[in-house]
Design an enzyme around this catalytic site. Structure first.
Site, PDB file in Angstrom:
ATOM      1  N   GLU A 294       0.820  -1.221   0.000  1.00  0.00           N
ATOM      2  CA  GLU A 294       0.000   0.000   0.000  1.00  0.00           C
ATOM      3  C   GLU A 294       0.849   1.263   0.000  1.00  0.00           C
ATOM      4  OE1 GLU A 294      -3.606  -1.551   2.928  1.00  0.00           O
ATOM      5  OE2 GLU A 294      -1.855  -0.579   3.794  1.00  0.00           O
ATOM      6  N   PRO A 295       1.631   1.508  -1.047  1.00  0.00           N
ATOM      7  CA  PRO A 295       2.433   2.724  -1.058  1.00  0.00           C
ATOM      8  C   PRO A 295       1.577   3.957  -1.311  1.00  0.00           C
ATOM      9  CG  PRO A 295       2.812   1.444  -3.063  1.00  0.00           C
ATOM     10  CD  PRO A 295       1.778   0.703  -2.269  1.00  0.00           C
ATOM     11  N   ARG A 334       2.821  20.173   6.574  1.00  0.00           N
ATOM     12  CA  ARG A 334       3.870  19.226   6.988  1.00  0.00           C
ATOM     13  C   ARG A 334       5.042  19.880   7.722  1.00  0.00           C
ATOM     14  NH1 ARG A 334       6.490  16.214   4.337  1.00  0.00           N
ATOM     15  NH2 ARG A 334       6.260  14.392   5.654  1.00  0.00           N
ATOM     16  N   CYS A 365      -1.636  33.242  10.164  1.00  0.00           N
ATOM     17  CA  CYS A 365      -1.374  34.054  11.347  1.00  0.00           C
ATOM     18  C   CYS A 365      -0.787  33.258  12.492  1.00  0.00           C
ATOM     19  CB  CYS A 365      -2.665  34.744  11.771  1.00  0.00           C
ATOM     20  SG  CYS A 365      -3.072  36.012  10.594  1.00  0.00           S
ATOM     21  N   TYR A 394       0.407  14.157   0.822  1.00  0.00           N
ATOM     22  CA  TYR A 394       0.046  14.685   2.138  1.00  0.00           C
ATOM     23  C   TYR A 394       0.085  16.218   2.227  1.00  0.00           C
ATOM     24  CZ  TYR A 394       0.605   9.783   3.386  1.00  0.00           C
ATOM     25  OH  TYR A 394       0.484   8.410   3.437  1.00  0.00           O
TER      26      TYR A 394
HETATM   27  N1  LLP Z   1      -1.034   1.787   4.694  1.00  0.00           N
HETATM   28  C1  LLP Z   1      -1.403   2.190   5.906  1.00  0.00           C
HETATM   29  C2  LLP Z   1      -2.184   1.300   6.773  1.00  0.00           C
HETATM   30  C3  LLP Z   1      -1.042   3.480   6.358  1.00  0.00           C
HETATM   31  O1  LLP Z   1      -1.406   3.878   7.582  1.00  0.00           O
HETATM   32  C4  LLP Z   1      -0.304   4.340   5.508  1.00  0.00           C
HETATM   33  C5  LLP Z   1       0.063   5.682   5.925  1.00  0.00           C
HETATM   34  C6  LLP Z   1       0.053   3.860   4.233  1.00  0.00           C
HETATM   35  C7  LLP Z   1      -0.334   2.585   3.871  1.00  0.00           C
HETATM   36  C8  LLP Z   1       0.817   4.679   3.249  1.00  0.00           C
HETATM   37  O2  LLP Z   1       2.078   5.009   3.732  1.00  0.00           O
HETATM   38  P1  LLP Z   1       3.119   5.813   2.802  1.00  0.00           P
HETATM   39  O3  LLP Z   1       3.516   4.882   1.677  1.00  0.00           O
HETATM   40  O4  LLP Z   1       2.446   7.020   2.288  1.00  0.00           O
HETATM   41  O5  LLP Z   1       4.248   6.118   3.690  1.00  0.00           O
HETATM   42  N2  LLP Z   1       0.657  12.601   6.995  1.00  0.00           N
HETATM   43  C9  LLP Z   1       1.968  12.012   7.183  1.00  0.00           C
HETATM   44  C10 LLP Z   1       2.012  10.566   6.730  1.00  0.00           C
HETATM   45  C11 LLP Z   1       1.006   9.686   7.449  1.00  0.00           C
HETATM   46  C12 LLP Z   1       0.989   8.269   6.945  1.00  0.00           C
HETATM   47  C13 LLP Z   1      -0.150   7.526   7.513  1.00  0.00           C
HETATM   48  N3  LLP Z   1      -0.294   6.189   7.041  1.00  0.00           N
HETATM   49  C14 LLP Z   1       3.000  12.864   6.454  1.00  0.00           C
HETATM   50  O6  LLP Z   1       2.639  13.876   5.876  1.00  0.00           O
HETATM   51  O7  LLP Z   1       4.199  12.554   6.488  1.00  0.00           O
END
Ligand code: LLP
Length: 437
Positions: A294-295, A334, A365, A394
């Protein structure tokens, strides 16, 4: 130029004959003029290259299912692009499911994650034949079984486990450690399986799911995760006489925001993952499972940039010069949330270089609304266009209307063409749910 997630900039980024930066044949100054700023720009070529690299990298393991983690960036157009590329989707809310449906995509291509899924969300998912629900806790097991029973259906599920693995990323985006709100601890799994076998007849357990964290740079983490998952599957087989044959390892591969970031490429991650599956399947005498990945971030971050217009500046002699842009923490929370770092460039006047060290501030602000602390820019002036790189993940998905500021538009660029894929919010939309007294 390395692999997509190892670059800061989209693939075809260069200075054109006008002295402006262009991406995929689109002049960024012209985009800013045409669509106004702040503006999210997504480059289709870079996005598709990364998606195809994922497919290629995991093609050695035939039983792989790619599920794009929608939370990174979800719009109807982005969903269609991934769907056409053969991806399924990891969704975490009614809203994300609804966007998929809006794009004409059936939920049979989606898996549903989350630590507190609502009754309405689970009902919608089951009704629309979601492929898998990754059940997070005992409360949800009971709720989902009831919902499926009422609809006379049997819902296929995975159990989300907390693998007890820590990764070196920001505390807020670590998920796999023991002290986490997500998933069943390993010692809770037996009770869950017992309940599914004896009571929850409308649930069909297919496998296990884990996600260790996000912005991960260590490939070893993925091997450790596979080891934990397959070891559990072996233990479950011995104890309950069922062989689960699906593992979902979540997402997490990191990207390069600034030069010091050093993520592995997707081929390295795929190799270590596949080798780990082969190794632990042999060790535990299991048949090779279906692998879900799940990327999110790594598929979309590098393809995206945000364009801003520089406005006011403030020079505090001997301390710091602030330059302010027309967006900030509402379109990209972020930096203020995770101390995330970004790289930026002035996109016009690329000829001649007079570097000036500045801090890029947003317009919101609060003092914490800083996009980049200390960066050298080419003599930034009011009216210049600033490009913040690697904002595809994000940013839009976490954007807000803080300070009553409208959410920016998003354009998709592709070989010299640009198309709006999200319209800029309007003032009317800002008040459309307000009740005037
Ligand atoms: N699968 C699950 C169950 C997850 O919780 C997440 C991300 C992903 C897949 C995807 O992960 P990725 O490949 O994007 O790393 N808002 C934060 C990132 C939060 C990620 C939450 N879960 C940021 O801006 O860094």
């Amino acid at each position: 130029m390395g692999f997509v997630n190892q670059n800061i900039k989209p693939l075809n980024t260069k200075v054109n004959s006008k002295g402006n930066i262009e991406i995929s044949g689109c002049d960024l100054v012209e985009l800013a003029e045409k669509y106004s700023t702040p503006l999210y720009v997504m480059d289709r070529v870079t996005l598709e290259k990364m998606a195809n690299d994922y497919k290629q990298a995991f093609s050695n393991y035939k039983n792989t299912r790619m599920m794009y983690a929608s939370k990174a960036l979800m719009t109807s157009a982005i969903a269609s692009i991934f769907y056409k590329l053969g991806f399924g989707f990891d969704v975490v809310s009614l809203g994300e499911m609804y966007i998929l449906k809006n794009a004409g995509i059936d939920l049979s291509h989606a898996t549903f994650n989350g630590n507190n899924k609502g009754c309405d969300e689970l009902e919608y998912a089951v009704l629309n034949n979601i492929a898998r629900v990754s059940v997070d806790n005992f409360y949800e097991l009971e709720l989902l079984d009831n919902i499926a029973k009422k609809m006379n259906k049997v819902q296929k599920i995975l159990l989300r486990i907390t693998p007890g693995i820590e990764c070196h990323t920001h505390e807020y985006i670590q998920t796999g450690q023991l002290d986490s709100k997500f998933g069943f601890d390993l010692h809770m799994i037996d009770e869950a399986i017992d309940l599914i076998q004896k009571q929850y007849k409308n649930l069909d357990l297919k496998g296990l799911h884990a996600h260790v964290g996000s912005q991960i740079f260590e490939t070893k983490i993925f091997e450790d995760e596979i080891e934990v998952l397959l070891k559990e599957i072996r233990r479950i087989k011995d104890k309950f006489n069922i062989e689960l044959n699906e593992v979902n390892i979540g997402g997490g591969l990191g990207i390069t925001y600034v030069e010091s970031d050093a993520p592995p490429n997707v081929y390295e991650v795929a190799e270590i993952t596949i080798k780990a599956i082969e190794k632990y399947c042999a060790l535990y005498e299991l048949s090779e499972p279906v692998l879900y990945i799940e990327p999110g971030r790594s598929l979309v971050a590098t393809a995206g940039v945000t364009l801003y217009t520089i406005g006011a500046s403030k020079n505090i002699e001997g301390i710091r010069k602030y330059i302010s842009v027309d967006g900030g923490m509402a379109d990209n929370p972020r930096p203020s949330m995770y101390c995330a770092e970004y790289y930026a460039e002035i996109v016009n006047k690329k000829e001649g270089y007079n570097p000036e060290k500045v801090t890029v501030a947003g317009k919101f602000c609060e003092s914490g609304d800083i996009l980049i602390k200390d960066i050298e820019l080419n003599s930034p002036k009011a009216g210049d266009t600033l490009c913040l790189y690697a904002t595809g993940a994000y940013c839009y998905s976490m954007s807000s209307n803080y300070n009553g500021v409208l959410k920016p538009a998003m354009v998709l660029i592709n070989e010299g063409k640009s198309d709006i894929i999200v319209r800029r919010q309007t003032l009317q939309q800002l008040v459309e749910n307000d009740v005037v007294l």
